[in-house]
Write a protein that holds these residues in place. Structure first.
Motif, PDB file in Angstrom:
ATOM      1  N   ALA A  42     -33.046  11.445 -32.798  1.00 39.10           N
ATOM      2  CA  ALA A  42     -34.380  11.871 -33.191  1.00 39.10           C
ATOM      3  C   ALA A  42     -34.964  12.612 -32.699  1.00 39.10           C
ATOM      4  O   ALA A  42     -34.914  12.971 -31.256  1.00 39.10           O
ATOM      5  N   VAL A  43     -35.732  13.909 -32.984  1.00 37.47           N
ATOM      6  CA  VAL A  43     -36.893  14.683 -32.493  1.00 37.47           C
ATOM      7  C   VAL A  43     -37.589  13.945 -31.296  1.00 37.47           C
ATOM      8  O   VAL A  43     -37.769  14.812 -30.409  1.00 37.47           O
ATOM      9  N   GLY A  44     -37.996  12.944 -31.761  1.00 41.19           N
ATOM     10  CA  GLY A  44     -38.966  12.145 -30.464  1.00 41.19           C
ATOM     11  C   GLY A  44     -38.075  11.903 -29.356  1.00 41.19           C
ATOM     12  O   GLY A  44     -38.698  12.035 -28.026  1.00 41.19           O
ATOM     13  N   THR A  45     -36.695  11.713 -29.511  1.00 39.76           N
ATOM     14  CA  THR A  45     -35.832  11.508 -28.389  1.00 39.76           C
ATOM     15  C   THR A  45     -35.603  12.427 -27.571  1.00 39.76           C
ATOM     16  O   THR A  45     -35.432  12.702 -26.375  1.00 39.76           O
ATOM     17  N   VAL A  46     -35.550  13.899 -28.500  1.00 41.63           N
ATOM     18  CA  VAL A  46     -35.448  15.191 -27.717  1.00 41.63           C
ATOM     19  C   VAL A  46     -36.504  15.580 -26.753  1.00 41.63           C
ATOM     20  O   VAL A  46     -36.427  15.716 -25.731  1.00 41.63           O
ATOM     21  N   ARG A  47     -37.800  15.144 -27.445  1.00 40.40           N
ATOM     22  CA  ARG A  47     -38.822  15.474 -26.709  1.00 40.40           C
ATOM     23  C   ARG A  47     -39.035  14.707 -25.406  1.00 40.40           C
ATOM     24  O   ARG A  47     -39.215  15.311 -24.424  1.00 40.40           O
ATOM     25  N   SER A  48     -38.495  13.467 -25.590  1.00 42.18           N
ATOM     26  CA  SER A  48     -38.437  12.586 -24.272  1.00 42.18           C
ATOM     27  C   SER A  48     -37.504  12.808 -23.165  1.00 42.18           C
ATOM     28  O   SER A  48     -37.706  12.926 -21.934  1.00 42.18           O
ATOM     29  N   ARG A  49     -36.268  13.198 -23.684  1.00 43.81           N
ATOM     30  CA  ARG A  49     -35.222  13.659 -22.835  1.00 43.81           C
ATOM     31  C   ARG A  49     -35.550  14.803 -22.202  1.00 43.81           C
ATOM     32  O   ARG A  49     -35.329  15.210 -20.902  1.00 43.81           O
ATOM     33  N   LEU A  50     -36.018  15.884 -22.964  1.00 45.41           N
ATOM     34  CA  LEU A  50     -36.478  16.921 -22.408  1.00 45.41           C
ATOM     35  C   LEU A  50     -37.779  16.838 -21.271  1.00 45.41           C
ATOM     36  O   LEU A  50     -37.715  17.601 -20.288  1.00 45.41           O
ATOM     37  N   ASN A  51     -38.601  16.126 -21.672  1.00 43.52           N
ATOM     38  CA  ASN A  51     -39.692  15.918 -20.517  1.00 43.52           C
ATOM     39  C   ASN A  51     -38.899  15.360 -19.457  1.00 43.52           C
ATOM     40  O   ASN A  51     -39.654  15.594 -18.278  1.00 43.52           O
ATOM     41  N   ARG A  52     -38.225  14.455 -19.541  1.00 46.17           N
ATOM     42  CA  ARG A  52     -37.823  13.828 -18.372  1.00 46.17           C
ATOM     43  C   ARG A  52     -36.891  14.657 -17.560  1.00 46.17           C
ATOM     44  O   ARG A  52     -37.085  14.920 -16.430  1.00 46.17           O
ATOM     45  N   ALA A  53     -36.113  15.679 -18.296  1.00 50.51           N
ATOM     46  CA  ALA A  53     -35.242  16.668 -17.727  1.00 50.51           C
ATOM     47  C   ALA A  53     -36.020  17.505 -16.842  1.00 50.51           C
ATOM     48  O   ALA A  53     -35.921  18.090 -15.824  1.00 50.51           O
TER      49      ALA A  53
END
Length: 197
Positions: free
Chosen positions: A169-180
């Motif tokens: 999901a796009v939300g998962t992309v956002r959270s993974r990107l934020n964490r990275a």
């Protein structure tokens, strides 16, 4: 009065990726256009992750896999880049030892000299100096976070395209990107090289 003549200088319409995939189902040669469009882009992405040697093989394998799966391609998606980058990213994951070794080697490279002319800051020199720390930070990231970060930073995919490439999901992309980004920023002393992405 005669009917208006068709425009002679009109450029031929360029087929979408989906049209090429559809056409390749009966005319396999049509798939070669996708290779011409995206091989160099995929090569740059994969070679940054694994180095130039394995990159050629992974890009070739990406197109072999894509060709084999073209009957299952969602023709509603005009842009095949996320699909191709998703395949390439999964193939890179098979080379995780090579990728980790590449980051360790980059981490060991000596930093560039700190002398910078007073009147100009050389961005390339700054980037070179940060390379070992960036390589170490990338090596320390969980693979799923690293995949999202690099698809956006190096493959220049949007959040939606990265989500499509990874099947998340796009939300998962956002959270993974934020964490990275947070982890990379901390490893680089508070700077974030991906902010311009």
């Amino acid at each position: 009065m005669s009917a208006a003549a068709p425009a002679r200088d009109a450029a031929p319409r360029v087929p979408t990726d989906a049209e090429l995939v559809r056409r390749s189902r009966t005319d396999p040669e049509a798939f070669a256009v996708l290779f011409d469009r995206y091989a160099a882009m995929l090569y740059r992405y994969v070679s940054r992750r694994l180095g130039p040697g394995p990159a050629e093989d992974v890009v070739g394998e990406t197109f072999l896999v894509a060709f084999g799966r073209r009957a299952r391609y969602d023709l509603a998606r005009d842009d095949a880049r996320p699909w191709l980058f998703g395949i390439a990213t999964r193939l890179v994951a098979r080379h995780h030892r090579d990728e980790a070794a590449r980051y360790r080697a980059l981490h060991r490279l000596p930093a560039a000299a700190e002398a910078v002319p007073e009147d100009a800051v050389d961005d390339a020199l700054t980037a070179h100096a940060a390379r070992p720390a960036l390589a170490a930070a990338l090596e320390d990231l969980p693979r799923r976070d690293r995949d999202v970060l690099l698809l956006i930073a190096w493959a220049d995919l949007s959040y939606a395209e990265a989500a499509q490439a990874l099947g998340i999901a796009v939300g998962t992309v956002r959270s993974r990107l934020n964490r990275a980004r947070r982890k990379v920023r901390a490893a680089l002393g508070g700077t974030d090289p991906t902010k311009e992405v």
